[in-house]
Design an enzyme around this catalytic site. Structure first.
Site, PDB file in Angstrom:
ATOM      1  N   GLY A  11       0.785  -1.241   0.000  1.00 38.59           N
ATOM      2  CA  GLY A  11       0.000   0.000   0.000  1.00 38.59           C
ATOM      3  C   GLY A  11       0.806   1.274   0.000  1.00 38.59           C
ATOM      4  N   ASN A  13       1.785   3.027  -2.562  1.00 37.72           N
ATOM      5  CA  ASN A  13       1.195   3.996  -3.507  1.00 37.72           C
ATOM      6  C   ASN A  13      -0.052   4.638  -2.897  1.00 37.72           C
ATOM      7  OD1 ASN A  13       2.563   4.249  -6.263  1.00 37.72           O
ATOM      8  ND2 ASN A  13       2.657   2.040  -5.874  1.00 37.72           N
ATOM      9  N   MET A  89      -3.836  -6.772  -7.347  1.00 38.89           N
ATOM     10  CA  MET A  89      -3.327  -7.867  -8.167  1.00 38.89           C
ATOM     11  C   MET A  89      -4.453  -8.752  -8.686  1.00 38.89           C
ATOM     12  SD  MET A  89      -0.253  -6.970  -7.974  1.00 38.89           S
ATOM     13  CE  MET A  89       0.822  -8.289  -8.528  1.00 38.89           C
ATOM     14  N   LEU A  92      -9.411  -7.110 -13.839  1.00 39.13           N
ATOM     15  CA  LEU A  92     -10.819  -6.717 -13.765  1.00 39.13           C
ATOM     16  C   LEU A  92     -11.568  -7.249 -14.980  1.00 39.13           C
ATOM     17  CD1 LEU A  92     -10.435  -2.970 -12.676  1.00 39.13           C
ATOM     18  CD2 LEU A  92     -10.656  -4.999 -11.224  1.00 39.13           C
ATOM     19  N   ASN A 106      -4.540   2.842 -13.151  1.00 36.37           N
ATOM     20  CA  ASN A 106      -3.617   1.853 -12.603  1.00 36.37           C
ATOM     21  C   ASN A 106      -2.198   2.399 -12.698  1.00 36.37           C
ATOM     22  OD1 ASN A 106      -2.745  -0.729 -11.621  1.00 36.37           O
ATOM     23  ND2 ASN A 106      -2.166  -1.306 -13.707  1.00 36.37           N
ATOM     24  N   HIS A 108       1.782   0.822 -13.041  1.00 37.00           N
ATOM     25  CA  HIS A 108       2.526  -0.413 -13.320  1.00 37.00           C
ATOM     26  C   HIS A 108       4.022  -0.101 -13.339  1.00 37.00           C
ATOM     27  CE1 HIS A 108       3.142  -4.462 -14.756  1.00 37.00           C
ATOM     28  NE2 HIS A 108       4.003  -3.975 -15.634  1.00 37.00           N
ATOM     29  N   ASP A 144      -2.769  -4.779 -17.733  1.00 33.24           N
ATOM     30  CA  ASP A 144      -1.830  -3.649 -17.794  1.00 33.24           C
ATOM     31  C   ASP A 144      -1.891  -2.942 -19.157  1.00 33.24           C
ATOM     32  OD1 ASP A 144      -0.952  -4.079 -15.168  1.00 33.24           O
ATOM     33  OD2 ASP A 144       0.428  -5.638 -15.829  1.00 33.24           O
ATOM     34  N   GLN A 172       9.701   6.718  -7.996  1.00 30.07           N
ATOM     35  CA  GLN A 172       9.075   7.453  -9.099  1.00 30.07           C
ATOM     36  C   GLN A 172       7.578   7.189  -9.162  1.00 30.07           C
ATOM     37  OE1 GLN A 172      10.677   9.760 -10.887  1.00 30.07           O
ATOM     38  NE2 GLN A 172      12.367   9.295  -9.500  1.00 30.07           N
TER      39      GLN A 172
HETATM   40  C1  GRF Z   1       3.775  -1.278  -7.270  1.00 26.04           C
HETATM   41  O1  GRF Z   1       5.063  -1.556  -7.778  1.00 26.04           O
HETATM   42  C2  GRF Z   1       2.776  -1.104  -8.392  1.00 26.04           C
HETATM   43  O2  GRF Z   1       3.317  -0.505  -9.517  1.00 26.04           O
HETATM   44  C3  GRF Z   1       2.404  -2.516  -8.708  1.00 26.04           C
HETATM   45  O3  GRF Z   1       2.348  -3.163  -7.463  1.00 26.04           O
HETATM   46  C4  GRF Z   1       3.210  -2.485  -6.539  1.00 26.04           C
HETATM   47  C5  GRF Z   1       2.364  -2.073  -5.376  1.00 26.04           C
HETATM   48  O4  GRF Z   1       3.131  -1.478  -4.349  1.00 26.04           O
HETATM   49  N1  GRF Z   1       1.181  -2.579  -9.468  1.00 26.04           N
HETATM   50  P1  GRF Z   1       2.397  -0.797  -3.121  1.00 26.04           P
HETATM   51  O5  GRF Z   1       1.435  -1.832  -2.558  1.00 26.04           O
HETATM   52  O6  GRF Z   1       1.678   0.420  -3.620  1.00 26.04           O
HETATM   53  O7  GRF Z   1       3.482  -0.463  -2.162  1.00 26.04           O
END
Ligand code: GRF
Length: 187
Positions: A11, A13, A89, A92, A106, A108, A144, A172
């Site tokens: 989590g 992000n 993960m 959808l 999303n 990626h 993706d 990033q």
């Molecule tokens: C990130 O690298 C995102 O790009 C990918 O899964 C990872 C999730 O990381 N889809 P977090 O749970 O947000 O730390």
């Protein structure tokens, strides 16, 4: 802007988005956080932050459609403007995507369309590319895939492993997702 966050793990992000809102860098409200994994650190953090947090363990459902039905019910109640996948993960279904046309985002950890799917950073190292990065995109029903909003390049260094590259890309990602949101949410 009302954001619903879907996640499956750490989590970070989600936390970057939450921090950007807290500092005023992003004008938005997180209306709910939904996880498909009961052990996701992100959902625990959402609870600590006092957000509306829900777990729907996909392993407990007979079909993808049944699982999505519960997720969609919570989303319908929360009335988000955008659904934000932050390390969610699960692929959808077309029906799910159709419920939020051009309103699902999303992130990626590669420069799409290169290296979709899991372990994108390790895929990049194994292939030997010299530059990878991250991509913020609208979601369609393919893995993706969908129109790209933001990309940030990250050099692959000699001796990088999937993990060391992932750590640099993640820095990033946290900025790219906020930047992507600003583009979409500008009112
Ligand atoms: C990130 O690298 C995102 O790009 C990918 O899964 C990872 C999730 O990381 N889809 P977090 O749970 O947000 O730390």
């Amino acid at each position: 802007m009302r954001l619903a966050i879907l996640l499956s793990g750490r989590g970070s992000n989600f936390e970057a988005i939450h921090s950007a809102i807290a500092t005023g860098a992003l004008r938005a409200t997180i209306v709910c956080v939904i996880s498909n994994r009961p052990d996701a650190r992100g959902v625990e953090r959402a609870r600590e932050l006092g957000l509306s947090a829900h777990v729907f363990d996909h392993k407990r459902y007979p079909t993808r459609a049944a699982h999505e039905e519960d997720v969609l019910r919570v989303l319908a109640e929360a009335e988000p403007d955008f659904v934000v996948l932050a390390g969610y993960m699960r692929l959808l279904s077309a029906a799910f995507v159709a419920a939020f046309p051009h309103r699902i985002l999303n992130i990626h950890p590669s420069l799409l369309p290169s290296f979709p799917g899991v372990d994108a950073q390790a895929q990049a190292v194994a292939y030997g590319v010299k530059v990878s990065g991250c991509t913020v995109h609208f979601v369609d029903e393919n893995l993706d895939a969908g129109p790209i909003l933001v990309q940030r390049a990250v050099p692959v260094r000699d001796g990088d492993s999937g993990d060391t590259l992932a750590a640099r890309i993640l820095e990033q990602e946290h900025e790219a997702y906020v930047e992507g949101r600003r583009i979409v949410f500008t009112d």
